[in-house]
Design an enzyme around this catalytic site. Structure first.
Site, PDB file in Angstrom:
ATOM      1  N   HIS A  91       0.857  -1.193   0.000  1.00 26.37           N
ATOM      2  CA  HIS A  91       0.000   0.000   0.000  1.00 26.37           C
ATOM      3  C   HIS A  91       0.887   1.235   0.000  1.00 26.37           C
ATOM      4  O   HIS A  91       1.962   1.229   0.588  1.00 26.37           O
ATOM      5  CB  HIS A  91      -0.895   0.011   1.260  1.00 26.37           C
ATOM      6  CG  HIS A  91      -2.060   0.923   1.133  1.00 26.37           C
ATOM      7  ND1 HIS A  91      -1.978   2.255   1.409  1.00 26.37           N
ATOM      8  CD2 HIS A  91      -3.325   0.699   0.726  1.00 26.37           C
ATOM      9  CE1 HIS A  91      -3.148   2.820   1.192  1.00 26.37           C
ATOM     10  NE2 HIS A  91      -3.987   1.904   0.770  1.00 26.37           N
ATOM     11  N   ASP A 143      -7.977  -5.167  -0.141  1.00 24.99           N
ATOM     12  CA  ASP A 143      -8.426  -5.995  -1.277  1.00 24.99           C
ATOM     13  C   ASP A 143      -8.100  -7.467  -1.113  1.00 24.99           C
ATOM     14  O   ASP A 143      -8.570  -8.289  -1.896  1.00 24.99           O
ATOM     15  CB  ASP A 143      -7.778  -5.470  -2.566  1.00 24.99           C
ATOM     16  CG  ASP A 143      -8.320  -4.101  -2.916  1.00 24.99           C
ATOM     17  OD1 ASP A 143      -7.538  -3.142  -2.976  1.00 24.99           O
ATOM     18  OD2 ASP A 143      -9.550  -3.993  -3.065  1.00 24.99           O
TER      19      ASP A 143
HETATM   20  C1  SDX Z   1      -6.146   0.275  -2.893  1.00 27.22           C
HETATM   21  O1  SDX Z   1      -4.300   4.706  -1.906  1.00 27.22           O
HETATM   22  C2  SDX Z   1      -5.257   4.098  -1.320  1.00 27.22           C
HETATM   23  O2  SDX Z   1      -5.674   4.430  -0.232  1.00 27.22           O
HETATM   24  C3  SDX Z   1      -5.853   2.949  -2.101  1.00 27.22           C
HETATM   25  C4  SDX Z   1      -6.881   2.118  -1.382  1.00 27.22           C
HETATM   26  C5  SDX Z   1      -8.139   2.898  -1.111  1.00 27.22           C
HETATM   27  O3  SDX Z   1      -8.882   2.522  -0.194  1.00 27.22           O
HETATM   28  O4  SDX Z   1      -8.448   3.843  -1.901  1.00 27.22           O
HETATM   29  O5  SDX Z   1      -6.356   1.649  -0.138  1.00 27.22           O
HETATM   30  C6  SDX Z   1      -7.298   0.909  -2.206  1.00 27.22           C
HETATM   31  O6  SDX Z   1      -5.856   0.640  -4.005  1.00 27.22           O
HETATM   32  C7  SDX Z   1      -5.334  -0.751  -2.159  1.00 27.22           C
HETATM   33  C8  SDX Z   1      -4.095  -1.232  -2.966  1.00 27.22           C
HETATM   34  C9  SDX Z   1      -4.562  -2.324  -3.904  1.00 27.22           C
HETATM   35  N1  SDX Z   1      -3.506  -2.680  -4.868  1.00 27.22           N
HETATM   36  C10 SDX Z   1      -2.891  -3.869  -4.827  1.00 27.22           C
HETATM   37  O7  SDX Z   1      -3.090  -4.707  -3.943  1.00 27.22           O
HETATM   38  C11 SDX Z   1      -1.957  -4.117  -6.000  1.00 27.22           C
HETATM   39  C12 SDX Z   1      -0.625  -4.692  -5.488  1.00 27.22           C
HETATM   40  N2  SDX Z   1       0.017  -3.631  -4.749  1.00 27.22           N
HETATM   41  C13 SDX Z   1       1.034  -2.843  -5.433  1.00 27.22           C
HETATM   42  O8  SDX Z   1       0.869  -2.661  -6.787  1.00 27.22           O
HETATM   43  C14 SDX Z   1       1.536  -1.661  -4.626  1.00 27.22           C
HETATM   44  O9  SDX Z   1       1.759  -2.132  -3.371  1.00 27.22           O
HETATM   45  C15 SDX Z   1       0.686  -0.404  -4.544  1.00 27.22           C
HETATM   46  C16 SDX Z   1       0.364   0.119  -5.897  1.00 27.22           C
HETATM   47  C17 SDX Z   1      -0.566  -0.666  -3.795  1.00 27.22           C
HETATM   48  C18 SDX Z   1       1.501   0.640  -3.760  1.00 27.22           C
HETATM   49  O10 SDX Z   1       2.543   0.982  -4.542  1.00 27.22           O
HETATM   50  P1  SDX Z   1       3.674   1.997  -3.984  1.00 27.22           P
HETATM   51  O11 SDX Z   1       3.453   2.533  -2.644  1.00 27.22           O
HETATM   52  O12 SDX Z   1       3.924   2.962  -5.068  1.00 27.22           O
HETATM   53  O13 SDX Z   1       4.812   1.027  -3.722  1.00 27.22           O
HETATM   54  P2  SDX Z   1       5.889   0.703  -4.776  1.00 27.22           P
HETATM   55  O14 SDX Z   1       5.196   0.289  -6.041  1.00 27.22           O
HETATM   56  O15 SDX Z   1       6.855   1.821  -4.844  1.00 27.22           O
HETATM   57  O16 SDX Z   1       6.551  -0.567  -4.070  1.00 27.22           O
HETATM   58  C19 SDX Z   1       7.566  -0.404  -3.108  1.00 27.22           C
HETATM   59  C20 SDX Z   1       8.385  -1.677  -3.301  1.00 27.22           C
HETATM   60  C21 SDX Z   1       8.792  -1.867  -4.749  1.00 27.22           C
HETATM   61  O17 SDX Z   1      10.007  -2.558  -4.730  1.00 27.22           O
HETATM   62  P3  SDX Z   1      11.388  -1.658  -4.911  1.00 27.22           P
HETATM   63  O18 SDX Z   1      11.231  -0.868  -6.196  1.00 27.22           O
HETATM   64  O19 SDX Z   1      11.459  -0.779  -3.689  1.00 27.22           O
HETATM   65  O20 SDX Z   1      12.478  -2.702  -4.987  1.00 27.22           O
HETATM   66  O21 SDX Z   1       7.616  -2.821  -2.928  1.00 27.22           O
HETATM   67  C22 SDX Z   1       7.413  -3.646  -4.073  1.00 27.22           C
HETATM   68  C23 SDX Z   1       7.728  -2.801  -5.297  1.00 27.22           C
HETATM   69  O22 SDX Z   1       8.239  -3.610  -6.346  1.00 27.22           O
HETATM   70  N3  SDX Z   1       6.005  -4.039  -4.043  1.00 27.22           N
HETATM   71  C24 SDX Z   1       5.556  -5.266  -4.249  1.00 27.22           C
HETATM   72  C25 SDX Z   1       4.174  -5.192  -4.079  1.00 27.22           C
HETATM   73  N4  SDX Z   1       3.820  -3.929  -3.797  1.00 27.22           N
HETATM   74  C26 SDX Z   1       4.959  -3.223  -3.786  1.00 27.22           C
HETATM   75  N5  SDX Z   1       6.195  -6.415  -4.577  1.00 27.22           N
HETATM   76  C27 SDX Z   1       5.417  -7.513  -4.711  1.00 27.22           C
HETATM   77  N6  SDX Z   1       4.076  -7.539  -4.565  1.00 27.22           N
HETATM   78  C28 SDX Z   1       3.433  -6.390  -4.243  1.00 27.22           C
HETATM   79  N7  SDX Z   1       2.097  -6.403  -4.094  1.00 27.22           N
END
Ligand code: SDX
Length: 431
Positions: free
Chosen positions: A308, A366
């Site tokens: 998140h 989710d």
């Molecule tokens: C919602 O914003 C909100 O409040 C949203 C929400 C709401 O109520 O409105 O809470 C609802 O959208 C919840 C999130 C649902 N999405 C997912 O579950 C999809 C999977 N999650 C990711 O795509 C990701 O975690 C995000 C998009 C939710 C958050 O992305 P960020 O904060 O931009 O984090 P990031 O992409 O920069 O990740 C940080 C690191 C990265 O690695 P590095 O580049 O630091 O090496 O963590 C890794 C990412 O690759 N990472 C994951 C991961 N999520 C982040 N690796 C594996 N699996 C994952 N799910």
């Protein structure tokens, strides 16, 4: 406003400028950089707005490190246990929980707007039966503005009020119609004698050929799902609604924009993607293989339902959703549900893995919501419609707050230009 300042010193003595620091009730302070461009000719660079407050808001507060979520100061855990969704709607919109008289009045105001104009039915005929329900919802919610020219004056509070009631009341009807259309069953009219959530379940699942009895445990579980998804500060879809609203677009168009943004798998589409992922994993024996893929940058695979932008601790909504999972699966005699067991095992393994611990990747709202909805008989492609249905009240509350904020202007971010410098066009013979 405090008199504390942040000082910016630019290289080569170019400038040394103070910027005011604002403090909120709780949460991070904000450095007010509105004068930066005018005073320095420079802009900030913050793709994805990780360190940017776009507005002042009094609606929802999140502490990502502590896993705290407050709606108007009330903890989500207490609201989910002690209130129904329309009480939470009243809270988000008006700032206070209703007393019993206010609740009666508010509920009847919402429930008397549950029907849609009969001509809306014609919109559905234009869609293929296998159209994604979110595509239908984006289209039909946006189209609502074509039916209410009498109440689109944003400066008129009564126009804003009736639009908010129409949207909260009609989105369940439109979502249920999208589902009925996809399965070739007749649309079911709302029944205003039922609760908001029971009415939605009846519009989804009843058929004219037989009596439909609402399962109160499932209706209560759905009501809780609505509460957990109602608002979440300045997330992507809420920021979309605010940005659309900042141009003066009507509320139906703004909510349609929010629905479009929510559809993405990184945002509200994650619950559908999460269930698809669990189905693909299929068995606990394959969890390790997928955890490995999620850790491999080159795989392009992410564990849906994990991570998140703000929560770097367990999403409090995920905990409540897991409890709801237990309740619903128990009510339906599905305690040994294959996917629920797989999800809990996936969570256990992930939370023991250094990669997820170091990156503070925990289950989010989710992760379990799809399992609950699937158990209730809601098809996977309807999950994000349910999210949009619940979030509509949050979008409207945030839109209302923006409209009434004297500091708000049309949203217009700048950029760091990295394209070609000035150059002349050559004739086609010279190119
Ligand atoms: C919602 O914003 C909100 O409040 C949203 C929400 C709401 O109520 O409105 O809470 C609802 O959208 C919840 C999130 C649902 N999405 C997912 O579950 C999809 C999977 N999650 C990711 O795509 C990701 O975690 C995000 C998009 C939710 C958050 O992305 P960020 O904060 O931009 O984090 P990031 O992409 O920069 O990740 C940080 C690191 C990265 O690695 P590095 O580049 O630091 O090496 O963590 C890794 C990412 O690759 N990472 C994951 C991961 N999520 C982040 N690796 C594996 N699996 C994952 N799910």
């Amino acid at each position: 406003m405090s008199d504390r300042k942040a000082n910016l010193i630019l290289p080569n003595g170019e400038a040394s400028i103070d910027f005011p620091i604002h403090s909120g009730t709780i949460g991070p302070d904000a450095v007010d950089i509105r004068a930066l461009l005018g005073k320095t000719g420079k802009v900030t660079y913050d793709p994805g707005f990780l360190s940017t407050a776009s507005c002042r808001s009094a609606i929802t507060y999140i502490d990502g490190d502590e896993g705290v979520l407050l709606y108007r100061g009330y903890p989500i855990e207490q609201l989910a246990k002690n209130c129904d969704f329309l009480e939470v709607c009243h809270l988000l919109l008006n700032g206070e929980l209703p007393n019993s008289e206010e609740k009666t009045r508010f509920d009847s105001k919402v429930m008397r707007h549950t029907m849609v104009h009969d001509q809306i039915n014609n919109f559905f005929r234009g869609f293929r039966r296998d159209a994604h329900p979110m595509a239908i919802l984006v289209g039909t919610v946006g189209a609502l503005s074509a039916f209410y020219h009498d109440s689109l004056d944003l400066d008129n509070p009564s126009h804003r009020e009736i639009s908010q009631f129409r949207l909260i009341a009609k989105i369940p009807t439109l979502a249920a119609m999208a589902y009925k259309y996809s399965v070739g069953q007749p649309f079911v009219y709302p029944d205003n004698e039922l609760s908001y959530s029971a009415n939605f379940m009846r519009m989804l699942f009843s058929v004219p050929a037989e009596e439909y009895k609402v399962n109160d445990t499932l209706a209560r579980a759905l009501d809780r799902i609505f509460i957990l998804h109602a608002d979440h500060e300045q997330n992507a879809s809420t920021s979309t609604v605010r940005l659309a609203g900042s141009s003066g677009a009507n509320p139906f168009a703004c909510i349609a924009a929010g629905i479009a943004c929510l559809w993405g798998p990184a945002h509200g589409g994650a619950n559908e993607a999460c269930l698809d992922m669990l189905e693909e994993i299929g068995d606990v024996s394959r969890v390790g293989e997928y955890i490995k893929k999620a850790k491999d940058k080159n795989s392009g695979f992410r564990l849906m339902g994990f991570g998140h932008r703000v929560y770097k601790n367990y999403d409090p909504r995920a905990k409540l959703m897991r409890e709801t999972c237990h309740e619903v699966l128990g009510e339906l005699g599905l305690e040994n549900d294959r996917l629920f067991k797989l999800a809990m095992e996936l969570e256990r393994i992930a939370l023991e893995d250094d990669y997820f611990v170091e990156k503070k990747l925990y289950p989010n709202v989710d992760f379990y919501s799809g399992i609950v909805q699937r158990a209730m008989g809601i098809p996977t492609n309807m999950f994000t419609c349910i999210f949009a249905l619940a979030r509509t009240v949050g979008w409207i509350a945030q839109w209302n707050e923006m409209i009434s904020d004297s500091e708000q202007k049309i949203g217009r971010p700048r950029q760091l230009y990295v394209g070609e410098g000035l150059r002349d066009v050559k004739s086609i013979q010279q190119r």
